[in-house]
Design an enzyme around this catalytic site. Structure first.
Site, PDB file in Angstrom:
ATOM      1  N   CYS A 162       0.995  39.667 -19.779  1.00  0.00           N
ATOM      2  CA  CYS A 162      -0.359  39.132 -19.748  1.00  0.00           C
ATOM      3  C   CYS A 162      -0.364  37.815 -18.971  1.00  0.00           C
ATOM      4  O   CYS A 162       0.697  37.314 -18.578  1.00  0.00           O
ATOM      5  CB  CYS A 162      -0.862  38.911 -21.175  1.00  0.00           C
ATOM      6  SG  CYS A 162      -0.058  37.530 -22.024  1.00  0.00           S
TER       7      CYS A 162
ATOM      8  N   GLU B 267       7.772  38.509 -24.235  1.00  0.00           N
ATOM      9  CA  GLU B 267       8.250  37.831 -23.033  1.00  0.00           C
ATOM     10  C   GLU B 267       8.436  36.327 -23.258  1.00  0.00           C
ATOM     11  O   GLU B 267       9.404  35.737 -22.772  1.00  0.00           O
ATOM     12  CB  GLU B 267       7.267  38.054 -21.870  1.00  0.00           C
ATOM     13  CG  GLU B 267       7.124  39.497 -21.442  1.00  0.00           C
ATOM     14  CD  GLU B 267       5.994  40.218 -22.157  1.00  0.00           C
ATOM     15  OE1 GLU B 267       5.471  41.194 -21.599  1.00  0.00           O
ATOM     16  OE2 GLU B 267       5.631  39.793 -23.286  1.00  0.00           O
TER      17      GLU B 267
ATOM     18  N   CYS C  31       1.971  35.099 -20.569  1.00  0.00           N
ATOM     19  CA  CYS C  31       3.384  35.370 -20.346  1.00  0.00           C
ATOM     20  C   CYS C  31       3.749  35.201 -18.874  1.00  0.00           C
ATOM     21  O   CYS C  31       4.827  34.703 -18.542  1.00  0.00           O
ATOM     22  CB  CYS C  31       3.726  36.772 -20.813  1.00  0.00           C
ATOM     23  SG  CYS C  31       3.512  37.044 -22.592  1.00  0.00           S
TER      24      CYS C  31
END
Length: 208
Positions: free
Chosen positions: A86, A58, A89
């Protein structure tokens, strides 16, 4: 194409990217950014390749989109990912002002939505930009299959322990603010740069 058909096509491409990453020795994460059904940038994890824990798919795809689009507003873009982003990101997604987020599998222990709610936090819209529209569970079974085919025993443990799961498909609306942390910083630095240039130019004129 209808929106759902576009989402399915884009997620299918993310799943292919995750397979490419797995073949290169990475964990099977794939991501892309698209606008109106057109892919702008795509990536898979590059953590092993670069020995760099920040090289999540990402983050890479946001950087590549920025290289192509510059300071262009990303609120009309959708970021697709095979797994829930996460916290690291998710912060980048909010700061970049991505308007829509679609992912396949949930990450209950480390997810930027299900665990930390960075993606869904609307308390500071003027700083982080609006909460992106969120769609989860897109082609979740296909995304899971990549994991089970790669490492069947390990994948079974991952699901049994709850590190990854299959979410229900949901959608949320977002507000109309068009700000983001990145744009706020750019405006601030742009003003400082302009002020500094004026000061230097003015000093030079006084010396003449």
């Amino acid at each position: 194409m209808k929106i759902d058909a576009i989402d399915q096509t884009m997620m299918a491409r993310c799943i292919e990217l995750s397979k490419i990453g797995a073949a290169a020795g990475e964990l099977p994460f794939g991501s892309l950014i698209a606008r109106k059904g057109r892919i702008i940038a795509e990536a898979f994890n590059e953590i092993v390749r670069h020995t760099d824990e920040s090289r999540h798919a990402e983050i890479i795809v946001i950087a590549r989109a920025r290289q192509l689009l510059g300071d262009e507003d990303l609120s009309s873009c959708t970021l697709y990912s095979t797994v829930e982003p996460c916290p690291m990101c998710s912060f980048c997604i909010r700061a970049a002002g991505i308007g829509r987020m679609v992912f396949a599998l949930s990450s209950p222990f480390m997810g930027g939505l299900s665990r930390w709610n960075i993606l869904g936090d609307d308390r500071l819209p003027l700083l982080f930009g609006p909460v992106p529209e969120l769609v989860t569970g897109m082609l979740a079974d296909d995304a899971r299959k990549v994991w089970t085919e790669l490492k069947p025993v390990t994948a079974r443990m991952i699901w049994l322990l709850g590190f990854l799961s299959t979410p229900k498909t949901i959608a949320t609306t977002r507000s109309r603010y068009r700000y983001s942390l990145r744009r706020f910083i750019s405006m601030f630095l742009g003003r400082r740069k302009s002020t500094r240039a004026t000061a230097v130019f003015g000093l030079g004129c006084r010396r003449r």
